[in-house]
Write an enzyme that holds these catalytic residues in place. Structure first.
Site, PDB file in Angstrom:
ATOM      1  N   GLU A  17       0.083   6.559   8.477  1.00 59.78           N
ATOM      2  CA  GLU A  17      -0.492   5.793   7.348  1.00 59.78           C
ATOM      3  C   GLU A  17      -1.313   4.610   7.860  1.00 59.78           C
ATOM      4  O   GLU A  17      -0.789   3.770   8.601  1.00 59.78           O
ATOM      5  CB  GLU A  17       0.645   5.311   6.429  1.00 59.78           C
ATOM      6  CG  GLU A  17       0.140   4.637   5.161  1.00 59.78           C
ATOM      7  CD  GLU A  17       1.257   4.344   4.148  1.00 59.78           C
ATOM      8  OE1 GLU A  17       2.252   5.074   4.096  1.00 59.78           O
ATOM      9  OE2 GLU A  17       1.092   3.355   3.403  1.00 59.78           O
ATOM     10  N   LYS A  75      10.424   1.336  -0.075  1.00 64.40           N
ATOM     11  CA  LYS A  75       9.551   2.265   0.656  1.00 64.40           C
ATOM     12  C   LYS A  75       8.638   1.461   1.588  1.00 64.40           C
ATOM     13  O   LYS A  75       8.389   1.838   2.742  1.00 64.40           O
ATOM     14  CB  LYS A  75       8.720   3.094  -0.335  1.00 64.40           C
ATOM     15  CG  LYS A  75       7.968   4.267   0.286  1.00 64.40           C
ATOM     16  CD  LYS A  75       6.597   3.930   0.830  1.00 64.40           C
ATOM     17  CE  LYS A  75       5.876   5.147   1.400  1.00 64.40           C
ATOM     18  NZ  LYS A  75       4.551   4.810   1.927  1.00 64.40           N
ATOM     19  N   ASP A 133      17.255   8.710  14.883  1.00 62.56           N
ATOM     20  CA  ASP A 133      17.419   9.654  13.775  1.00 62.56           C
ATOM     21  C   ASP A 133      16.990   8.914  12.501  1.00 62.56           C
ATOM     22  O   ASP A 133      17.782   8.236  11.852  1.00 62.56           O
ATOM     23  CB  ASP A 133      18.889  10.092  13.700  1.00 62.56           C
ATOM     24  CG  ASP A 133      19.136  11.082  12.577  1.00 62.56           C
ATOM     25  OD1 ASP A 133      18.257  11.234  11.697  1.00 62.56           O
ATOM     26  OD2 ASP A 133      20.216  11.694  12.573  1.00 62.56           O
ATOM     27  N   HIS A 155      -9.827  -1.789  -1.209  1.00 57.05           N
ATOM     28  CA  HIS A 155     -10.213  -0.387  -1.048  1.00 57.05           C
ATOM     29  C   HIS A 155     -11.381  -0.044  -1.953  1.00 57.05           C
ATOM     30  O   HIS A 155     -12.337   0.596  -1.542  1.00 57.05           O
ATOM     31  CB  HIS A 155      -9.029   0.511  -1.444  1.00 57.05           C
ATOM     32  CG  HIS A 155      -8.099   0.765  -0.307  1.00 57.05           C
ATOM     33  ND1 HIS A 155      -7.495   1.968  -0.098  1.00 57.05           N
ATOM     34  CD2 HIS A 155      -7.672  -0.024   0.686  1.00 57.05           C
ATOM     35  CE1 HIS A 155      -6.756   1.899   0.972  1.00 57.05           C
ATOM     36  NE2 HIS A 155      -6.827   0.692   1.464  1.00 57.05           N
TER      37      HIS A 155
HETATM   38  C1  MEV Z   1       2.629   1.829   0.332  1.00 55.26           C
HETATM   39  O1  MEV Z   1       2.854   2.769   1.370  1.00 55.26           O
HETATM   40  C2  MEV Z   1       3.740   0.785   0.301  1.00 55.26           C
HETATM   41  C3  MEV Z   1       3.705  -0.181  -0.872  1.00 55.26           C
HETATM   42  O2  MEV Z   1       3.672   0.553  -2.099  1.00 55.26           O
HETATM   43  C4  MEV Z   1       4.936  -1.042  -0.789  1.00 55.26           C
HETATM   44  C5  MEV Z   1       5.175  -1.897  -2.004  1.00 55.26           C
HETATM   45  O3  MEV Z   1       4.738  -1.573  -3.103  1.00 55.26           O
HETATM   46  O4  MEV Z   1       5.897  -2.925  -1.825  1.00 55.26           O
HETATM   47  C6  MEV Z   1       2.442  -1.021  -0.845  1.00 55.26           C
END
Ligand code: MEV
Length: 407
Positions: free
Chosen positions: A81, A268, A284, A381
Site C-alpha cells: 500500500e 486497520k 505470524d 489525491h
Molecule cells: C487506510 O488504509 C487506513 C485508514 O483508513 C485508517 C483510518 O481511517 O484511520 C486511513
C-alpha cells in the site's frame, strides 16, 4: 482445468512448475515470475511450505525517524500500500521532535488452552485440576527442558468454567489455561506441545475427555504499550495551526471510542503499520491480527487500540495491544531476508521488538488521523487526479509528497 492434482506434493519444484506450465499454458515469462527472489531462494522456500511453486515478492521500505525509549530503529516494512512507509516516517519525525515514543512490553507469556468435556461436577473437576497445579506445571515443563534451562517454561495454571453456548441444558465448558513464558520465541510450537502433553493427566484428574489443546491468539498476558506526548505546535502543516490538527485527531479518537464501525477502520490503520514490519521480520501476522482484534473487543464491545487526548497544550497518544512475537524459531532462523530485516530493526530482545511494533502502530495511526481530522485523505489525491494523472501516478506522487515531509 482441475484442482485435483494428486501427487503434486511429491513432484520436485521443477516438475510442479512444468505441470502448471502445461495445464495453464504459462509462458516462459509467467514462469519467470515464480522464480527465486533474492530475499528468499526457491530451495529454502520449498522447505517452508507444501506444494511450493514460486516466491511472492512485496516491496520492502524503511520507516525512518523512529525513536523508542531514546533508541533509534530503522523499520523494515514489507507492504504493497502506498503512503504507509511515508506515513510512519512522517509521524515518527514529529514524535521524535517531541522526545520520541515511550514504550514497554510484558514478558512473553503465551496461553495454552485445554478443553475438557464430560467431567461431571464443574467445581469438583476444577478443584482437582487446581490441586494438581505443581504436578501439571512440572509435567508441562518436562516436555521442553531447554526452555526451562534458559529460564522460561510453564509458570501458572487457571481453570475457567464457561456457560454452555446452547443454554442451561448443555454442559458448561471447562477450560484449563496454561501460562508459559516463551522468552525470545513466539512460542506456538512450545505451547501446543505442552498443552498436548498435559492433556492425559487432566483426563485422569477429572475423569473427563479432552478435546482441543491449542494456544490462544488472544495473548493478553503479552501486551505491549507505547505512548507519546506532542506539543501541539509540532503538528502544524504550515497552513493550519497545530492546535486545529490536534483537535481533529482528538475528534477522530472520540469517534472510534464511540463507534465500532469507525473503530474497525481506526484499528486497520494501526495494523497498516504493524503488519508490514511483522511480515518483514518473519512474524505470524495472522496471529498478531487475531490477537489485536480480539483484544479490541475484550469487554464485549469493539474499541480502538489507541486513544488521543489534549493535555496542557500537548497531544497525548497511547496504544496497547497483544504482540506475540519471536526472535528465534519459525521463519526467523530460515529466511535470509528476515534475518537482514531483524538486523535493521536493531531490537535486542523480543520485548524491545514488541515496543517498536507498538510505536509503529501508534505512529501510523497518528499520521492517518492527522490527515483524516483535517483535509481528508482523498483531497490530496483528488487534486492530483484533476491534473489528469493515472491512479498509479497519483499514488506515487502522494507517497513521495508525504515522504518529502518526512525527510
Ligand atoms: C487506510 O488504509 C487506513 C485508514 O483508513 C485508517 C483510518 O481511517 O484511520 C486511513
Amino acid at each position: 482445468m482441475t484442482s485435483r492434482l494428486a501427487g503434486f506434493h511429491k513432484l520436485s519444484r521443477r516438475e510442479r512448475l512444468e505441470k502448471l506450465q502445461r495445464m495453464l499454458q504459462l509462458t516462459d515469462e509467467d514462469s519467470e515470475l515464480l522464480q527465486d527472489s533474492p530475499g528468499l531462494p526457491a530451495e529454502l522456500a520449498d522447505r517452508m511450505i507444501e506444494n511450493m511453486v514460486g516466491v511472492f515478492s512485496l516491496p520492502m521500505g524503511l520507516g525512518l525517524n523512529l525513536s523508542v525509549n531514546g533508541r533509534d530503529h530503522l523499520v523494515p516494512m514489507a507492504v504493497e500500500e502506498p503512503s504507509v512507509v511515508a506515513a510512519v516516517s512522517f509521524a515518527s519525525k514529529i514524535v521524535r521532535e517531541a522526545g520520541g515514543f515511550q514504550a514497554e512490553a510484558d514478558p512473553s507469556i503465551m496461553i495454552g488452552q485445554v478443553q475438557v468435556a464430560h467431567y461431571g461436577d464443574p467445581t469438583e473437576a476444577s478443584n482437582r485440576i487446581l490441586a494438581a497445579r505443581e504436578e501439571l506445571l512440572a509435567l508441562a515443563n518436562s516436555f521442553h527442558p531447554t526452555m526451562v534451562r534458559r529460564g522460561g517454561g510453564a509458570r501458572d495454571l487457571a481453570v475457567r468454567v464457561l456457560p454452555a453456548p446452547e443454554g442451561p441444558s448443555g454442559e458448561p465448558l471447562l477450560i484449563v489455561h496454561l501460562h508459559i513464558d516463551c522468552l525470545e520465541a513466539m512460542g506456538a510450537n512450545l505451547t501446543n506441545t505442552m498443552v498436548e502433553g498435559i492433556a492425559p493427566l487432566i483426563e485422569r484428574l477429572t475423569g473427563g475427555k479432552v478435546y482441543l489443546r491449542i494456544l490462544s491468539n488472544l495473548a493478553d498476558q503479552r501486551l505491549a504499550r507505547a505512548s507519546c506526548r506532542i506539543p501541539v505546535e509540532l503538528l502544524t502543516d504550515g497552513h493550519r495551526p497545530g492546535l486545529a490538527l490536534a483537535e481533529g485527531i482528538v475528534q477522530a479518537s472520540r469517534f472510534a471510542q464511540a463507534d465500532p464501525y469507525r473503530a474497525a477502520t481506526h484499528n486497520k490503520g494501526i495494523m497498516n503499520g504493524i503488519d508490514p514490519v511483522a511480515i518483514a521480520t518473519g512474524q505470524d501476522w495472522r496471529a498478531i491480527e487475531a490477537g489485536a482484534h480480539a483484544f479490541a473487543c475484550r469487554d464485549g464491545r469493539y474499541r480502538p487500540l489507541s486513544t488521543w487526548a489534549l493535555q496542557e497544550g500537548s497531544l497525548v497518544g497511547s496504544i496497547e495491544l497483544p504482540l506475540a512475537l519471536g526472535m528465534v524459531g519459525g521463519r526467523v532462523n530460515v529466511h535470509p531476508g528476515v534475518k537482514l530485516a531483524l538486523r535493521l530493526l536493531r531490537a535486542t530482545s523480543v520485548r524491545e521488538m514488541a515496543q517498536v511494533f507498538a510505536a509503529v502502530g501508534l505512529a501510523q495511526n497518528l499520521a492517518a488521523l492527522r490527515v483524516l481530522g483535517s483535509e481528508g485523505i482523498q483531497k490530496g489525491h483528488m487534486a492530483l487526479h484533476a491534473r489528469g494523472l493515472t491512479e498509479r501516478q497519483v499514488e506515487a506522487q502522494a507517497a513521495s509528497s508525504s515522504l518529502k515531509q518526512s525527510a
